[in-house]
Scaffold this active site. Structure first.
Site, mmCIF file in Angstrom:
data_model
loop_
_atom_site.group_PDB
_atom_site.id
_atom_site.type_symbol
_atom_site.label_atom_id
_atom_site.label_comp_id
_atom_site.label_asym_id
_atom_site.label_seq_id
_atom_site.Cartn_x
_atom_site.Cartn_y
_atom_site.Cartn_z
ATOM 1 N N ASP A 1 -9.110 -0.122 -10.371
ATOM 2 C CA ASP A 1 -9.915 -0.728 -9.309
ATOM 3 C C ASP A 1 -11.133 0.149 -9.039
ATOM 4 O OD1 ASP A 1 -11.030 -1.928 -7.103
ATOM 5 O OD2 ASP A 1 -9.340 -1.573 -5.770
ATOM 6 N N GLU B 1 -1.869 -0.403 -8.915
ATOM 7 C CA GLU B 1 -3.329 -0.364 -8.841
ATOM 8 C C GLU B 1 -3.832 1.039 -8.512
ATOM 9 O OE1 GLU B 1 -6.854 -2.814 -6.435
ATOM 10 O OE2 GLU B 1 -4.747 -3.403 -6.263
ATOM 11 N N LYS C 1 -14.549 -6.795 -8.183
ATOM 12 C CA LYS C 1 -14.924 -7.089 -6.807
ATOM 13 C C LYS C 1 -16.437 -7.220 -6.722
ATOM 14 C CE LYS C 1 -10.979 -4.594 -4.816
ATOM 15 N NZ LYS C 1 -10.549 -3.450 -3.958
ATOM 16 N N LYS D 1 0.842 -1.188 0.000
ATOM 17 C CA LYS D 1 0.000 0.000 0.000
ATOM 18 C C LYS D 1 0.883 1.246 0.000
ATOM 19 C CE LYS D 1 -4.235 -1.725 0.297
ATOM 20 N NZ LYS D 1 -5.307 -1.445 -0.686
ATOM 21 N N ASP E 1 -0.469 -0.630 -4.620
ATOM 22 C CA ASP E 1 -1.835 -0.109 -4.632
ATOM 23 C C ASP E 1 -1.818 1.274 -4.002
ATOM 24 O OD1 ASP E 1 -4.507 0.401 -4.648
ATOM 25 O OD2 ASP E 1 -5.090 -1.262 -3.350
#
Length: 365
Positions: free
Chosen positions: A243, A218, A267, A162, A190
């Site tokens: 995303d 991401e 998702k 992250k 991400d």
């Protein structure tokens, strides 16, 4: 046989380690588990995770949607008419994708249970093992390096780091993780929308110039900034994964039209369940985009459904399904388990969940 009852269960389960991103910090999974019961007494389960900062979904909102709008449309209806039931759920309300996903998955779980087959077989697959990455929550370079070594020791070969909280130090974080785990571990980043387009290009080019071998980045920029996402994609070599920019089919069509990303993260709680998720995977594949199936911070219910989808349909990159691994205890009996970096699906009907740990949830029939 028909659906006789729709139950909702509020679940709040602690994490063994705080989960920190550019958007939020959490120490619990807060979610709504939906249970559909047929007249034979079988139950199917689905999940609507609360993620204020990403989807805007809340437990209270999802519960209201299920109780007032989705549930009443299912009572007395045939659960084996799966395509029709899921279409009715999608049309019943605008938005509320997490609530729709919970009901969609519960319908699939119930249909698989009634047939006596695992959910993955209902979806057309056979494997019961799905590899996953694991996330390294936001931290400084020293903390991330230590976490990376621990996750490597735990058996994970793909680490999602992250970033996005501070573009000026993100390169140092990635460099520290790569130094800690060596060349044998895949690293993906991400940013959770945390960079401006210029920051994204600067950081990613720095990573490329340093030879840090990052698999993908991401959602580097704000979800609404598709022009910025395309601008970044055009200026870096590392593949870009959309995303938050893609909730449903129309979003993915726009990403494809603008050539804004190289891959898409599907998702269930973003798109509304297994049926729309399959459409997204097929659309992405038809247009040459790579695919990942991910999750919000969810329990074994949502992860079991997402892993079943991956087991049946496959993805071009390792799935991002470590969310239930972070839980200190499971709020359900049965369901998936983790074997190192692998999600293991139960060889049992549906999701293999026999019920909830009732002492740890609040039930609302």
């Amino acid at each position: 046989m028909t659906i006789s009852e729709v139950r909702t269960h509020r679940v709040s389960a602690p994490l063994h380690t705080p989960f920190i991103t550019a958007l939020r910090r959490t120490t619990t999974v807060d979610t709504l588990v939906v249970e559909l019961v047929d007249t034979d007494g079988r139950s199917g389960f689905g999940e609507a995770p609360q993620v204020w900062q990403v989807t805007g979904a809340s437990v209270a909102g999802a519960r209201a949607c299920v109780r007032e709008m989705l549930g009443p449309r299912l009572i007395g209806r045939d659960p084996d008419d799966l395509v029709t039931r899921c279409a009715e759920v999608r049309r019943a309300v605008a938005g509320n994708e997490a609530a729709k996903a919970a009901v969609d998955v519960a319908l699939h779980d119930l249909a698989a249970r009634r047939l006596g087959v695992p959910l993955v077989r209902l979806l057309g697959g056979t494997t019961l093992r799905v590899p996953t990455d694991v996330t390294l929550a936001v931290g400084d370079a020293v903390e991330l390096a230590a976490a990376a070594r621990q996750r490597q020791a735990d058996g994970f070969g793909v680490l999602k780091v992250k970033v996005g909280t501070d573009a000026s130090t993100d390169l140092d974080r990635v460099r520290a993780v790569r130094a800690a785990v060596g060349p044998g571990v895949r690293i993906r980043l991400d940013a959770n929308q945390g960079w401006t387009p210029r920051e994204a290009v600067r950081v990613i080019r720095g990573i490329e110039d340093a030879g840090l071998d990052v698999e993908l980045v991401e959602q580097p920029v704000a979800r609404w900034d598709l022009d910025g996402l395309a601008w970044v994609s055009d200026r870096v070599s590392v593949p870009i994964l959309a995303d938050e920019a893609v909730f449903g089919v129309r979003d993915l069509v726009e990403v494809i039209r603008r050539r804004a990303a190289d891959l898409v993260n599907v998702k269930l709680a973003k798109c509304g369940g297994l049926q729309p998720a399959r459409t997204l995977l097929e659309l992405a594949s038809a247009h040459g985009l790579g695919t990942v199936v991910g999750s919000m911070m969810e329990s074994q219910v949502g992860i079991g459904a997402a892993a079943s989808l991956v087991a049946a349909y496959g993805t071009t990159a390792v799935a991002d399904l470590d969310a239930a691994w972070w839980l200190a205890w499971s709020p359900v009996r049965g369901g998936i388990r983790y074997d190192g970096a692998t999600v293991v699906l139960p060889d049992a009907p549906g999701l293999g969940i026999s019920g909830l740990t009732e002492a740890k949830v609040q039930a609302h029939a």
